[in-house]
Write an enzyme that holds these catalytic residues in place. Structure first.
Site, PDB file in Angstrom:
ATOM      1  N   HIS A 153      45.492  13.877 100.561  1.00 19.15           N
ATOM      2  CA  HIS A 153      44.576  14.959 100.158  1.00 19.15           C
ATOM      3  C   HIS A 153      45.363  16.244  99.899  1.00 19.15           C
ATOM      4  CE1 HIS A 153      40.484  13.510 100.245  1.00 19.15           C
ATOM      5  NE2 HIS A 153      40.575  13.057 101.479  1.00 19.15           N
ATOM      6  N   CYS A 159      35.775   8.286 102.145  1.00 26.54           N
ATOM      7  CA  CYS A 159      36.228   9.686 102.143  1.00 26.54           C
ATOM      8  C   CYS A 159      35.021  10.599 102.115  1.00 26.54           C
ATOM      9  CB  CYS A 159      37.102   9.929 100.902  1.00 26.54           C
ATOM     10  SG  CYS A 159      37.717  11.623 100.787  1.00 26.54           S
ATOM     11  N   HIS A 175      46.127   9.027 104.451  1.00 30.42           N
ATOM     12  CA  HIS A 175      44.942   9.402 103.667  1.00 30.42           C
ATOM     13  C   HIS A 175      44.824  10.931 103.611  1.00 30.42           C
ATOM     14  CE1 HIS A 175      40.544   8.852 102.497  1.00 30.42           C
ATOM     15  NE2 HIS A 175      40.568  10.111 102.884  1.00 30.42           N
ATOM     16  N   GLU A 176      45.071  11.585 104.765  1.00 29.72           N
ATOM     17  CA  GLU A 176      44.929  13.047 104.815  1.00 29.72           C
ATOM     18  C   GLU A 176      46.097  13.758 104.133  1.00 29.72           C
ATOM     19  OE1 GLU A 176      41.438  12.098 106.371  1.00 29.72           O
ATOM     20  OE2 GLU A 176      42.044  14.009 105.522  1.00 29.72           O
TER      21      GLU A 176
END
Ligand SMILES: CNC(=O)c1cccc(C)c1Nc1nc(N2CCN(c3ccccc3Cl)CC2)nc(N2CSC[C@H]2C(=O)NC)n1
Ligand code: NI
Length: 191
Positions: A165, A118, A161-162
Protein backbone atom coordinates in the site's frame (compact mmCIF):
# COMPACT_ATOMS: atom_id res chain seq x y z
CA UNK A 1 -4.35 20.89 11.87
CA UNK A 2 -4.53 17.30 13.02
CA UNK A 3 -7.17 15.44 11.04
CA UNK A 4 -6.79 12.44 13.33
CA UNK A 5 -5.68 12.30 16.96
CA UNK A 6 -5.38 9.41 19.42
CA UNK A 7 -9.07 9.70 20.31
CA UNK A 8 -10.42 9.83 16.78
CA UNK A 9 -12.72 6.91 16.01
CA UNK A 10 -11.92 5.98 12.42
CA UNK A 11 -14.90 4.51 10.57
CA UNK A 12 -15.41 3.27 6.99
CA UNK A 13 -16.25 6.88 6.04
CA UNK A 14 -12.55 7.80 6.50
CA UNK A 15 -11.31 4.85 4.47
CA UNK A 16 -10.36 5.75 0.91
CA UNK A 17 -11.61 3.30 -1.78
CA UNK A 18 -9.95 2.09 -4.97
CA UNK A 19 -10.13 4.70 -7.71
CA UNK A 20 -8.81 7.42 -5.41
CA UNK A 21 -5.37 8.35 -6.81
CA UNK A 22 -3.78 8.52 -3.35
CA UNK A 23 -3.87 4.69 -3.25
CA UNK A 24 -1.53 4.68 -6.25
CA UNK A 25 1.00 7.17 -4.88
CA UNK A 26 4.33 6.15 -3.36
CA UNK A 27 4.04 7.52 0.17
CA UNK A 28 6.60 9.93 1.67
CA UNK A 29 8.82 9.00 4.61
CA UNK A 30 7.64 10.29 7.99
CA UNK A 31 9.99 12.53 10.07
CA UNK A 32 11.61 10.68 13.00
CA UNK A 33 11.04 11.24 15.89
CA UNK A 34 7.31 11.19 15.21
CA UNK A 35 5.31 14.36 15.74
CA UNK A 36 2.51 14.14 18.29
CA UNK A 37 0.13 14.34 15.32
CA UNK A 38 1.64 11.31 13.52
CA UNK A 39 1.67 9.34 16.79
CA UNK A 40 -1.99 10.18 17.35
CA UNK A 41 -2.89 9.12 13.82
CA UNK A 42 -1.15 5.74 14.24
CA UNK A 43 -2.90 5.17 17.57
CA UNK A 44 -6.27 5.90 15.91
CA UNK A 45 -5.38 3.47 13.09
CA UNK A 46 -4.53 0.72 15.59
CA UNK A 47 -7.81 1.40 17.42
CA UNK A 48 -9.66 0.95 14.12
CA UNK A 49 -8.17 -2.54 13.73
CA UNK A 50 -9.02 -3.50 17.32
CA UNK A 51 -12.58 -2.10 16.98
CA UNK A 52 -13.05 -3.90 13.67
CA UNK A 53 -12.11 -7.25 15.22
CA UNK A 54 -14.57 -6.89 18.10
CA UNK A 55 -17.99 -8.09 16.83
CA UNK A 56 -20.06 -5.69 18.99
CA UNK A 57 -17.94 -2.60 18.19
CA UNK A 58 -17.66 -3.54 14.51
CA UNK A 59 -21.45 -3.85 14.34
CA UNK A 60 -21.99 -0.58 16.24
CA UNK A 61 -19.82 1.43 13.84
CA UNK A 62 -20.32 -0.67 10.69
CA UNK A 63 -16.63 -1.55 10.43
CA UNK A 64 -15.13 -4.10 8.05
CA UNK A 65 -12.66 -6.31 9.91
CA UNK A 66 -8.99 -5.90 9.11
CA UNK A 67 -5.58 -6.81 10.51
CA UNK A 68 -3.67 -4.02 8.71
CA UNK A 69 -4.33 -0.37 7.80
CA UNK A 70 -1.94 2.02 6.03
CA UNK A 71 -1.99 5.83 6.34
CA UNK A 72 -2.76 6.37 2.66
CA UNK A 73 -5.93 4.32 3.16
CA UNK A 74 -7.17 7.16 5.36
CA UNK A 75 -6.03 9.77 2.85
CA UNK A 76 -2.61 10.60 4.33
CA UNK A 77 0.51 10.47 2.15
CA UNK A 78 2.67 9.09 4.99
CA UNK A 79 4.89 6.02 4.94
CA UNK A 80 3.40 4.27 7.97
CA UNK A 81 0.85 1.60 8.91
CA UNK A 82 -0.61 -0.26 11.87
CA UNK A 83 -1.10 -4.03 12.10
CA UNK A 84 -2.98 -6.00 14.75
CA UNK A 85 -3.22 -9.80 14.53
CA UNK A 86 -2.57 -12.97 16.50
CA UNK A 87 0.67 -14.73 15.58
CA UNK A 88 1.13 -18.43 14.98
CA UNK A 89 1.41 -18.98 18.73
CA UNK A 90 -1.97 -17.26 19.14
CA UNK A 91 -0.45 -14.18 20.86
CA UNK A 92 -1.95 -10.80 19.92
CA UNK A 93 0.66 -8.67 18.07
CA UNK A 94 0.47 -4.87 17.79
CA UNK A 95 2.82 -3.32 15.21
CA UNK A 96 3.25 0.39 14.50
CA UNK A 97 5.43 0.31 11.36
CA UNK A 98 7.04 3.56 10.21
CA UNK A 99 9.26 4.01 7.12
CA UNK A 100 9.58 0.22 6.61
CA UNK A 101 12.14 -1.35 4.28
CA UNK A 102 12.30 -5.05 3.44
CA UNK A 103 16.01 -5.78 3.90
CA UNK A 104 15.90 -9.50 3.07
CA UNK A 105 13.41 -12.20 2.17
CA UNK A 106 13.10 -15.94 1.52
CA UNK A 107 13.09 -17.50 -1.92
CA UNK A 108 10.03 -19.44 -0.77
CA UNK A 109 6.63 -18.01 -1.63
CA UNK A 110 3.29 -18.40 0.14
CA UNK A 111 -0.25 -17.26 -0.47
CA UNK A 112 -3.59 -17.28 1.34
CA UNK A 113 -5.78 -20.13 0.13
CA UNK A 114 -8.83 -17.80 0.14
CA UNK A 115 -7.00 -14.93 -1.52
CA UNK A 116 -6.72 -11.47 0.03
CA UNK A 117 -9.19 -8.80 1.02
CA UNK A 118 -8.59 -5.06 1.46
CA UNK A 119 -10.52 -2.36 3.31
CA UNK A 120 -10.12 -0.10 0.28
CA UNK A 121 -11.53 -2.69 -2.16
CA UNK A 122 -15.31 -3.15 -1.89
CA UNK A 123 -15.43 -6.31 -3.98
CA UNK A 124 -14.12 -9.86 -3.95
CA UNK A 125 -11.11 -10.22 -6.22
CA UNK A 126 -10.32 -13.91 -6.40
CA UNK A 127 -6.93 -15.45 -6.95
CA UNK A 128 -3.67 -16.30 -5.25
CA UNK A 129 -1.44 -13.40 -4.18
CA UNK A 130 2.15 -14.72 -4.06
CA UNK A 131 4.14 -13.30 -1.12
CA UNK A 132 7.58 -14.08 0.34
CA UNK A 133 7.26 -16.76 3.03
CA UNK A 134 9.73 -14.89 5.29
CA UNK A 135 10.80 -11.25 5.37
CA UNK A 136 13.18 -9.14 7.47
CA UNK A 137 12.06 -5.51 7.84
CA UNK A 138 13.94 -2.43 9.04
CA UNK A 139 11.50 0.20 10.38
CA UNK A 140 10.92 2.71 13.16
CA UNK A 141 8.48 2.15 16.02
CA UNK A 142 6.14 4.58 17.79
CA UNK A 143 9.03 5.78 19.98
CA UNK A 144 11.17 6.61 16.93
CA UNK A 145 13.58 3.71 17.60
CA UNK A 146 14.96 1.73 14.67
CA UNK A 147 13.76 -1.90 14.82
CA UNK A 148 14.53 -5.03 12.81
CA UNK A 149 11.45 -7.23 12.51
CA UNK A 150 11.22 -10.77 11.17
CA UNK A 151 7.95 -12.29 9.93
CA UNK A 152 6.95 -15.62 8.46
CA UNK A 153 3.65 -17.15 7.33
CA UNK A 154 0.43 -15.11 7.63
CA UNK A 155 2.10 -12.23 9.52
CA UNK A 156 4.60 -11.99 6.63
CA UNK A 157 1.66 -11.78 4.18
CA UNK A 158 -0.01 -9.03 6.22
CA UNK A 159 3.20 -6.97 6.39
CA UNK A 160 3.79 -7.27 2.63
CA UNK A 161 0.17 -6.31 1.87
CA UNK A 162 0.60 -3.12 3.92
CA UNK A 163 4.09 -2.27 2.63
CA UNK A 164 2.62 -2.66 -0.89
CA UNK A 165 0.00 0.00 0.00
CA UNK A 166 2.81 2.42 0.93
CA UNK A 167 4.21 1.86 -2.59
CA UNK A 168 0.85 2.35 -4.33
CA UNK A 169 0.38 -1.39 -4.96
CA UNK A 170 -2.99 -3.10 -4.34
CA UNK A 171 -3.07 -6.89 -3.73
CA UNK A 172 -4.81 -7.76 -7.01
CA UNK A 173 -1.89 -6.24 -8.96
CA UNK A 174 -0.06 -9.41 -7.96
CA UNK A 175 -2.68 -11.95 -9.08
CA UNK A 176 -1.74 -13.72 -12.33
CA UNK A 177 -4.06 -12.23 -14.99
CA UNK A 178 -4.07 -15.36 -17.15
CA UNK A 179 -4.41 -17.91 -14.35
CA UNK A 180 -5.44 -16.34 -11.00
CA UNK A 181 -5.15 -19.71 -9.25
CA UNK A 182 -1.80 -20.65 -10.72
CA UNK A 183 0.32 -22.09 -7.95
CA UNK A 184 3.61 -20.16 -8.02
CA UNK A 185 6.76 -22.29 -8.01
CA UNK A 186 8.61 -22.46 -4.66
CA UNK A 187 5.22 -21.93 -3.04
CA UNK A 188 3.25 -23.20 -0.04
CA UNK A 189 -0.47 -22.53 0.50
CA UNK A 190 -1.35 -20.90 3.87
CA UNK A 191 -4.42 -22.15 5.81
C1 LIG B 1 -7.90 -15.71 7.16
N1 LIG B 1 -8.96 -15.41 6.25
C2 LIG B 1 -8.69 -15.30 4.95
O1 LIG B 1 -7.56 -15.36 4.51
C3 LIG B 1 -9.81 -14.98 4.04
C4 LIG B 1 -10.98 -15.76 4.11
C5 LIG B 1 -12.01 -15.53 3.21
C6 LIG B 1 -11.93 -14.51 2.24
C7 LIG B 1 -10.78 -13.71 2.18
C8 LIG B 1 -10.67 -12.62 1.12
C9 LIG B 1 -9.70 -13.94 3.07
N2 LIG B 1 -8.55 -13.14 3.02
C10 LIG B 1 -8.26 -12.18 3.97
N3 LIG B 1 -8.95 -12.18 5.13
C11 LIG B 1 -8.60 -11.22 6.05
N4 LIG B 1 -9.23 -11.19 7.26
C12 LIG B 1 -10.01 -12.34 7.69
C13 LIG B 1 -11.05 -12.00 8.70
N5 LIG B 1 -10.47 -11.22 9.81
C14 LIG B 1 -11.29 -11.07 10.98
C15 LIG B 1 -12.70 -11.12 10.86
C16 LIG B 1 -13.49 -10.96 11.99
C17 LIG B 1 -12.92 -10.76 13.25
C18 LIG B 1 -11.52 -10.74 13.38
C19 LIG B 1 -10.73 -10.89 12.24
CL1 LIG B 1 -9.00 -10.88 12.43
C20 LIG B 1 -9.82 -9.99 9.36
C21 LIG B 1 -8.77 -10.28 8.32
N6 LIG B 1 -7.64 -10.29 5.82
C22 LIG B 1 -6.98 -10.36 4.64
N7 LIG B 1 -6.00 -9.48 4.43
C23 LIG B 1 -5.04 -9.65 3.32
S1 LIG B 1 -3.48 -9.13 4.06
C24 LIG B 1 -4.30 -7.83 4.98
C25 LIG B 1 -5.59 -8.53 5.46
C26 LIG B 1 -6.68 -7.52 5.80
O2 LIG B 1 -6.69 -6.96 6.89
N8 LIG B 1 -7.62 -7.27 4.86
C27 LIG B 1 -8.66 -6.34 5.15
N9 LIG B 1 -7.27 -11.29 3.68
NI1 NI C 1 -5.34 -3.38 1.97
Amino acid sequence: MSKFDANTIITMKEIVREGDPILREVTKEVPIPLTEEDRGTLIAMMQYLKNSQDPATAKKYGLRPGVGLSANQIGLNKRMFAAYFTNEKGEPQEHYVINPKIISHSVGVIFLRDGEGCLSVDRDVKGYVPRYERIKVKAYNLDGEEVILRFKGVPSIIMQHEIDHLNGIIFYDRIDKNDPFKVPENSVMEN
